[in-house]
Design a protein around this motif. Structure first.
Motif, PDB file in Angstrom:
ATOM      1  N   SER B 242       0.783  -1.294  -0.219  1.00  0.00           N
ATOM      2  CA  SER B 242      -0.077  -0.069  -0.007  1.00  0.00           C
ATOM      3  C   SER B 242       0.829   1.053   0.115  1.00  0.00           C
ATOM      4  O   SER B 242       1.975   1.118   0.195  1.00  0.00           O
ATOM      5  CB  SER B 242      -0.963  -0.006   1.056  1.00  0.00           C
ATOM      6  OG  SER B 242      -0.331   0.059   2.214  1.00  0.00           O
ATOM      7  N   GLU B 243       0.389   2.353  -0.204  1.00  0.00           N
ATOM      8  CA  GLU B 243       1.079   3.800  -0.238  1.00  0.00           C
ATOM      9  C   GLU B 243       0.584   4.568   0.779  1.00  0.00           C
ATOM     10  O   GLU B 243      -0.501   4.769   1.461  1.00  0.00           O
ATOM     11  CB  GLU B 243       0.715   4.315  -1.528  1.00  0.00           C
ATOM     12  CG  GLU B 243       0.712   3.705  -2.867  1.00  0.00           C
ATOM     13  CD  GLU B 243      -0.453   3.332  -3.614  1.00  0.00           C
ATOM     14  OE1 GLU B 243      -1.214   4.286  -3.997  1.00  0.00           O
ATOM     15  OE2 GLU B 243      -0.528   2.289  -4.113  1.00  0.00           O
ATOM     16  N   ALA B 261      -1.271  12.882  -2.916  1.00  0.00           N
ATOM     17  CA  ALA B 261      -2.472  12.043  -3.262  1.00  0.00           C
ATOM     18  C   ALA B 261      -2.884  12.151  -4.549  1.00  0.00           C
ATOM     19  O   ALA B 261      -3.169  11.523  -5.346  1.00  0.00           O
ATOM     20  CB  ALA B 261      -3.124  11.898  -2.137  1.00  0.00           C
ATOM     21  N   SER B 262      -3.183  13.260  -4.886  1.00  0.00           N
ATOM     22  CA  SER B 262      -3.754  13.780  -6.422  1.00  0.00           C
ATOM     23  C   SER B 262      -2.971  13.452  -7.407  1.00  0.00           C
ATOM     24  O   SER B 262      -3.522  13.155  -8.495  1.00  0.00           O
ATOM     25  CB  SER B 262      -4.321  14.980  -6.124  1.00  0.00           C
ATOM     26  OG  SER B 262      -4.733  15.700  -4.945  1.00  0.00           O
ATOM     27  N   SER B 267       4.774   9.223  -0.580  1.00  0.00           N
ATOM     28  CA  SER B 267       5.755   9.271   0.107  1.00  0.00           C
ATOM     29  C   SER B 267       6.417   8.179   0.458  1.00  0.00           C
ATOM     30  O   SER B 267       7.763   7.980   0.357  1.00  0.00           O
ATOM     31  CB  SER B 267       5.632  10.420   1.491  1.00  0.00           C
ATOM     32  OG  SER B 267       4.660   9.923   2.078  1.00  0.00           O
ATOM     33  N   HIS B 268       5.685   7.160   0.705  1.00  0.00           N
ATOM     34  CA  HIS B 268       6.249   6.008   1.033  1.00  0.00           C
ATOM     35  C   HIS B 268       5.291   4.529   0.329  1.00  0.00           C
ATOM     36  O   HIS B 268       4.133   5.090   0.215  1.00  0.00           O
ATOM     37  CB  HIS B 268       5.999   5.477   2.659  1.00  0.00           C
ATOM     38  CG  HIS B 268       6.813   6.545   3.322  1.00  0.00           C
ATOM     39  ND1 HIS B 268       6.087   7.743   3.627  1.00  0.00           N
ATOM     40  CD2 HIS B 268       7.776   6.457   3.964  1.00  0.00           C
ATOM     41  CE1 HIS B 268       7.023   8.413   4.477  1.00  0.00           C
ATOM     42  NE2 HIS B 268       8.047   7.674   4.683  1.00  0.00           N
ATOM     43  N   VAL B 269       5.854   3.569  -0.234  1.00  0.00           N
ATOM     44  CA  VAL B 269       4.959   2.414  -0.898  1.00  0.00           C
ATOM     45  C   VAL B 269       5.730   1.561  -0.046  1.00  0.00           C
ATOM     46  O   VAL B 269       6.917   1.298   0.113  1.00  0.00           O
ATOM     47  CB  VAL B 269       5.280   2.297  -2.271  1.00  0.00           C
ATOM     48  CG1 VAL B 269       4.562   1.032  -2.737  1.00  0.00           C
ATOM     49  CG2 VAL B 269       5.131   3.620  -3.046  1.00  0.00           C
ATOM     50  N   VAL B 270       4.606   0.642   0.742  1.00  0.00           N
ATOM     51  CA  VAL B 270       5.349  -0.275   1.919  1.00  0.00           C
ATOM     52  C   VAL B 270       4.691  -1.550   1.725  1.00  0.00           C
ATOM     53  O   VAL B 270       3.609  -1.832   1.171  1.00  0.00           O
ATOM     54  CB  VAL B 270       5.154   0.260   3.168  1.00  0.00           C
ATOM     55  CG1 VAL B 270       5.853   1.666   3.267  1.00  0.00           C
ATOM     56  CG2 VAL B 270       3.688   0.612   3.404  1.00  0.00           C
ATOM     57  N   PHE B 271       5.250  -2.768   2.407  1.00  0.00           N
ATOM     58  CA  PHE B 271       4.661  -3.990   2.593  1.00  0.00           C
ATOM     59  C   PHE B 271       4.236  -4.091   4.030  1.00  0.00           C
ATOM     60  O   PHE B 271       4.930  -3.499   4.728  1.00  0.00           O
ATOM     61  CB  PHE B 271       5.605  -4.907   2.075  1.00  0.00           C
ATOM     62  CG  PHE B 271       6.154  -5.205   0.825  1.00  0.00           C
ATOM     63  CD1 PHE B 271       5.117  -4.969  -0.223  1.00  0.00           C
ATOM     64  CD2 PHE B 271       7.144  -5.963   0.293  1.00  0.00           C
ATOM     65  CE1 PHE B 271       5.312  -5.010  -1.355  1.00  0.00           C
ATOM     66  CE2 PHE B 271       7.624  -5.794  -0.945  1.00  0.00           C
ATOM     67  CZ  PHE B 271       6.568  -5.535  -1.864  1.00  0.00           C
ATOM     68  N   LYS B 364      10.928   3.701  -2.516  1.00  0.00           N
ATOM     69  CA  LYS B 364      10.074   4.319  -1.590  1.00  0.00           C
ATOM     70  C   LYS B 364       9.656   3.081  -0.475  1.00  0.00           C
ATOM     71  O   LYS B 364       8.964   3.550   0.329  1.00  0.00           O
ATOM     72  CB  LYS B 364       8.734   4.789  -2.158  1.00  0.00           C
ATOM     73  CG  LYS B 364       9.104   6.097  -3.029  1.00  0.00           C
ATOM     74  CD  LYS B 364       7.774   6.683  -3.561  1.00  0.00           C
ATOM     75  CE  LYS B 364       8.189   7.879  -4.546  1.00  0.00           C
ATOM     76  NZ  LYS B 364       6.877   8.552  -5.140  1.00  0.00           N
ATOM     77  N   GLY B 365      10.105   2.085  -0.563  1.00  0.00           N
ATOM     78  CA  GLY B 365       9.834   1.032   0.476  1.00  0.00           C
ATOM     79  C   GLY B 365       9.450  -0.327   0.057  1.00  0.00           C
ATOM     80  O   GLY B 365       9.304  -0.884   1.073  1.00  0.00           O
ATOM     81  N   ALA B 366       8.875  -0.349  -0.944  1.00  0.00           N
ATOM     82  CA  ALA B 366       8.170  -1.617  -1.272  1.00  0.00           C
ATOM     83  C   ALA B 366       9.196  -2.975  -1.649  1.00  0.00           C
ATOM     84  O   ALA B 366       9.407  -3.234  -2.513  1.00  0.00           O
ATOM     85  CB  ALA B 366       7.284  -1.623  -2.720  1.00  0.00           C
TER      86      ALA B 366
END
Lengths: 271, 377
Positions: B242-243, B261-262, B267-271, B364-366
Motif C-alpha cells: 500500500s501507499e 495523493a492527487s 511518500s512511502h510505498v510499503v509492505f 520508496k519502501g516496497a
C-alpha cells in the motif's frame, strides 16, 4: 470559488463602507458580533438548482463559543449541565473532558479554547439563550469563503492545507479562539483551522439523496478547485453527524438577525 | 376490559408483524449457482461497548494467517472497530492513522468459501483506544499486536464518518457499506461466496483520503476444495502492498498530503504497512520448501509488479481463485485492489527479496526479505 470571490469583491467593497457605520454597535462584552453582508456564493452540492445561492445579511460571532462562555450558559441553565441533560438531546460523550458539571478544568481545556463535545441540541439552546441561532449551512459556508487570496495558486495552497488539516485535527491540543490568523474579509475568525462547527441544517434534505460513495467527492467538485474538494470533505463529514453526537473536533458559534444590543441593554440582560 | 387489552395487544402485534414482514421482503435470502445472496438489512445503533476493538477467532496480524481448523462451513462473528492510532510507518515518520482495528493495514480475516460472517463495527474515532496491551475476549490479532507492535501504536482521536466495504462480500452497498458517524455501530451479514483474497476498505468519501489514511485490510477466503498444491505448502504468509501520502506537519507528526495523493506521488510505498518491517522481521522458510504468499495490492492508487528476487512463481492464482491458475511467472502485475495467491519453491539457503519491480516504488519502501535456512527434508 475565485469567480465567486470576484463577484463578491465589488459588493464587499461597498459593504465595508456600510460596515463602518455599524462598528460602533458591535458590543464586546461577550463575543463580538460581526456583520456578514448579503451576497451570493456557489454551493458545492451537485443537485442545488438556481445557483448561485443568495444569502441575506446576518450577524455572526467573531469567534467560536469558548469553554468559559459555555460555563456561563450552564450557570443560568442547569438543565443543560452534564448530569442534567436529557439523553434524547445528546449521546454519552457530552462535555466528557470536563472535570465535573461546572468545572471545565481549564488547566487541560483552557478557558479561551472552543467548547467541544456539545450536541447540536445543546449548541442550539446556547444560541437561543443569547437571542440568536446557529448559522444556516449556507450562511456559514458563504461567510467561510469570504477569504482574500492574491492568486489562484495561493488559494490552492491554502485549500490543500485545509484538506490536510481535516485529516488530523489535533483535538487534544486545540488552540485558543481567534488565534489561527484565518479571518474573512468581514472579520469572522477561525472558520477553518480550529474546530469544525455545527450549523442549523447540517444535514440538508439533499443529504438523503446523495449516496456517500467514492464518486461523491467528484460530483461535489462542481467548482473544479481544490477549495471545492476541501469543502466536499467538510460537507460529507457534517452530513454524517446526527444531532446527538458530541465530538472533540466540533464546536459552534451563533448567528443573529439583529446587531448586538447596545451596551446598556446588554448589561441588563446578561449574567 | 381484559378482552379490550387483548384486542389492542393483538392489533399491535399484527401491525408489528406486518412491518417486519415488509422489511424481510426486501432482503429475502436465496441461492443461485450454489451461492447465497440476499442478506438481512444492516442495523445501525449505538452501544456502550468499550471492549476489545478486534474480536474473532480467525483474525490475525500481518503476515500471519489463522489456520482454518474446522470442517465444512462456519458462521463467524467478527468485530473490527474503527479507531485512530498514531503509528510509525518508517523510521521517524509517524502520523495519526485512521484504522480498522488499530493497524495499517487492518487485521487479516480468514474464512472459507461459503462461510457466513456476522460483522460488527463501531466507529470509535472519537475515543482513545489502546491496542498494545493484552486484553480479554479479543482475537489472536490483539495478542499478536501486543507482543509485536511494530508500528509503535499509541491511541489518538480524530472523529470522522467511516464505513466498511468488504470486496469479499456481495451485497447492496447503500445498505451494508453505509457510512456511520462517530459513536455509531453497524452490524450486517455477508457470505463469502467466492474463493480468493479480497481487500476491504473504507468507502466514505473522500475514498482516496480515507484509504490513504490507513483504512484498508484483507480477507482471505480459502477455496472449499483447496488449491491443488495445498498438501505441499510448508509456509503461508500474507503480504499487503500500500501507499502513504504524508508530509511533515507543524509538529513532530506527519499529516496527509493532499497534493501528493492527487498526483499519484506517494511518500512511502510499503509492505505490511511499514517501510522496513519485512527486513526487520523477515519472513522465514528453508531451502526446498514451498512458500505460499497471499499478496494484495491495496493501493489506494498505485499498481504493483510483484516479484521475488531469486525465485520463479511456481503457481499463481490470480485474485486467489483456484480456477485462475498461471505457472512460471516472474512478476505478477496487480492493479489497485487486485490480489494473487502465489506459490514458489525456495531454491537454496539465503536471502530472497520481495519487491515491487516498479523500482520507483521499491525505492520508496516496497521491499521485504524472506530469509531461508538450510534444507531440512
Amino acid at each position: 470559488m475565485m469567480r465567486s470571490l470576484r463577484n463578491i469583491s465589488a459588493l464587499a467593497a461597498l459593504m465595508i463602507f456600510v460596515m463602518t457605520a455599524f462598528i460602533p454597535e458591535i458590543v464586546f462584552s461577550q463575543t463580538a458580533r460581526v456583520l456578514v453582508p448579503a451576497g451570493s456564493f456557489h454551493s458545492i452540492l451537485p443537485e442545488v438548482e438556481g445557483e448561485p445561492i443568495v444569502v441575506d445579511s446576518f450577524y455572526m460571532d467573531e469567534t467560536a463559543v469558548t469553554n468559559e462562555e459555555f460555563l456561563d450558559f450552564l450557570k443560568a441553565n442547569p438543565e443543560w449541565r452534564r448530569s442534567e441533560i436529557p439523553p434524547i438531546f445528546t449521546n454519552n460523550g457530552y462535555l466528557k473532558e470536563w472535570k465535573s458539571d461546572m468545572e471545565p478544568g481549564y488547566e487541560k481545556l483552557g478557558e479561551n479554547r472552543p467548547v467541544t463535545r456539545v450536541s447540536w441540541y445543546a449548541a442550539n439552546a446556547y444560541c437561543a439563550d443569547r437571542d440568536g441561532r446557529l448559522p444556516t449551512l449556507n450562511e456559514w459556508e458563504y461567510s467561510a469563503q469570504l477569504l482574500e487570496f492574491n492568486t489562484e495558486a495561493e488559494m490552492n495552497k491554502f485549500s490543500s492545507g485545509l484538506i490536510n488539516w481535516y485529516s488530523g485535527i489535533d483535538v487534544n491540543n486545540l488552540a485558543e479562539v481567534g488565534s489561527t490568523g484565518i479571518e474573512t474579509t468581514t472579520g469572522v475568525k477561525d472558520q477553518f483551522g480550529l474546530v469544525m462547527e455545527w450549523v442549523e441544517d447540517f444535514k440538508p434534505i439533499i443529504a438523503d439523496e446523495l449516496s456517500l460513495d467514492c464518486g461523491t467527492v467528484g460530483r461535489m467538485n462542481t467548482l473544479g478547485s481544490v477549495y471545492s474538494y476541501a469543502a466536499s470533505i467538510r460537507y460529507i463529514t457534517r452530513m454524517s453527524f446526527n444531532a446527538k453526537i458530541t465530538t472533540g473536533m466540533v464546536g459552534f458559534r451563533c448567528a443573529y438577525d439583529e446587531p448586538a444590543p447596545s451596551s446598556q441593554n446588554q448589561n441588563g440582560v446578561s449574567l | 376490559m381484559k378482552s379490550a387489552i387483548l384486542k389492542i395487544t393483538l392489533m399491535v402485534g399484527m401491525v408489528l408483524f406486518g412491518m417486519s414482514s415488509m422489511l424481510m421482503a426486501q432482503t429475502e435470502e436465496y441461492t443461485l449457482d450454489g451461492m447465497t445472496f440476499g442478506m438481512p438489512e444492516a442495523e445501525v445503533y449505538t452501544e456502550d461497548y468499550t471492549g476489545s476493538p478486534v474480536v474473532g477467532e480467525y483474525v490475525t496480524q500481518l503476515p500471519n494467517l489463522a489456520p482454518l481448523d474446522y470442517e465444512g462451513n462456519k458462521h463467524h462473528e467478527v468485530r473490527i472497530d474503527i479507531i485512530v492510532q498514531e503509528i510509525e510507518v518508517a523510521e521517524g515518520v509517524r502520523y495519526q492513522a485512521w484504522t480498522f482495528g488499530g493497524t495499517v493495514p487492518g487485521p487479516v480475516l480468514h474464512v472459507k468459501e461459503g462461510d457466513r460472517i456476522t460483522f460488527v463495527m463501531k466507529n470509535r474515532s472519537d475515543e482513545e483506544v489502546t491496542i498494545t496491551e493484552p486484553n480479554k475476549g479479543g482475537s489472536p490479532f490483539m495478542n499478536q499486536v501486543a507482543e509485536n507492535p511494530y508500528q509503535k501504536n499509541s491511541s489518538a482521536i480524530m472523529p470522522m464518518p467511516h464505513s466498511m466495504d468488504f470486496h469479499a462480500g456481495t451485497v447492496a452497498k447503500d445498505d451494508k457499506w453505509r457510512t456511520i458517524g462517530p459513536g455509531e455501530t453497524i452490524k450486517f451479514d455477508w457470505v463469502a461466496n467466492y474463493a480468493g483474497s479480497y481487500i476491504y476498505h473504507c468507502g466514505t468519501p473522500s475514498v482516496l483520503m480515507h484509504t490513504a489514511m490507513g483504512q484498508h485490510g484483507m480477507v482471505v477466503v480459502s477455496p472449499k476444495d483447496g488449491y491443488p498444491t495445498d498438501y505441499e505448502v510448508d509456509r503461508e504468509y500474507v503480504v499487503v502492498q500500500s501507499e502513504y501520502y504524508l508530509t511533515k506537519g507543524a509538529g513532530d507528526l506527519y499529516t496527509y498530503d493532499y497534493e501528493a495523493a492527487s498526483n499519484n506521488n506517494p511518500s512511502h510505498v510499503v509492505f505490511n504497512g511499514h517501510q522496513t518491517v519485512l527486513h526487520d522481521q523477515p519472513l522465514k522458510a528453508n531451502a526446498g520448501e514451498r512458500v505460499r504468499l497471499h499478496f494484495s495490492n491495496n493501493g489506494p492508487s498505485g499498481t504493483s509488479s510483484f516479484h521475488v528476487i531469486g525465485a520463479i512463481f511456481d503457481r499463481v492464482w490470480l485474485e486467489g481463485h483456484p480456477f485462475n491458475e498461471m505457472r512460471g511467472m516472474q512478476t505478477v502485475l496487480l492493479g489497485a485492489s487486485n490480489s494473487a495467491t502465489i506459490d514458489f519453491i525456495v531454491p537454496e539457503e539465503g536471502k530472497y527479496i520481495l519487491v515491487d519491480h516498479e523500482f520507483v516504488d521499491a525505492e520508496k519502501g516496497a521491499t521485504g526479505t524472506l530469509k531461508a535456512g538450510p534444507r531440512k527434508k
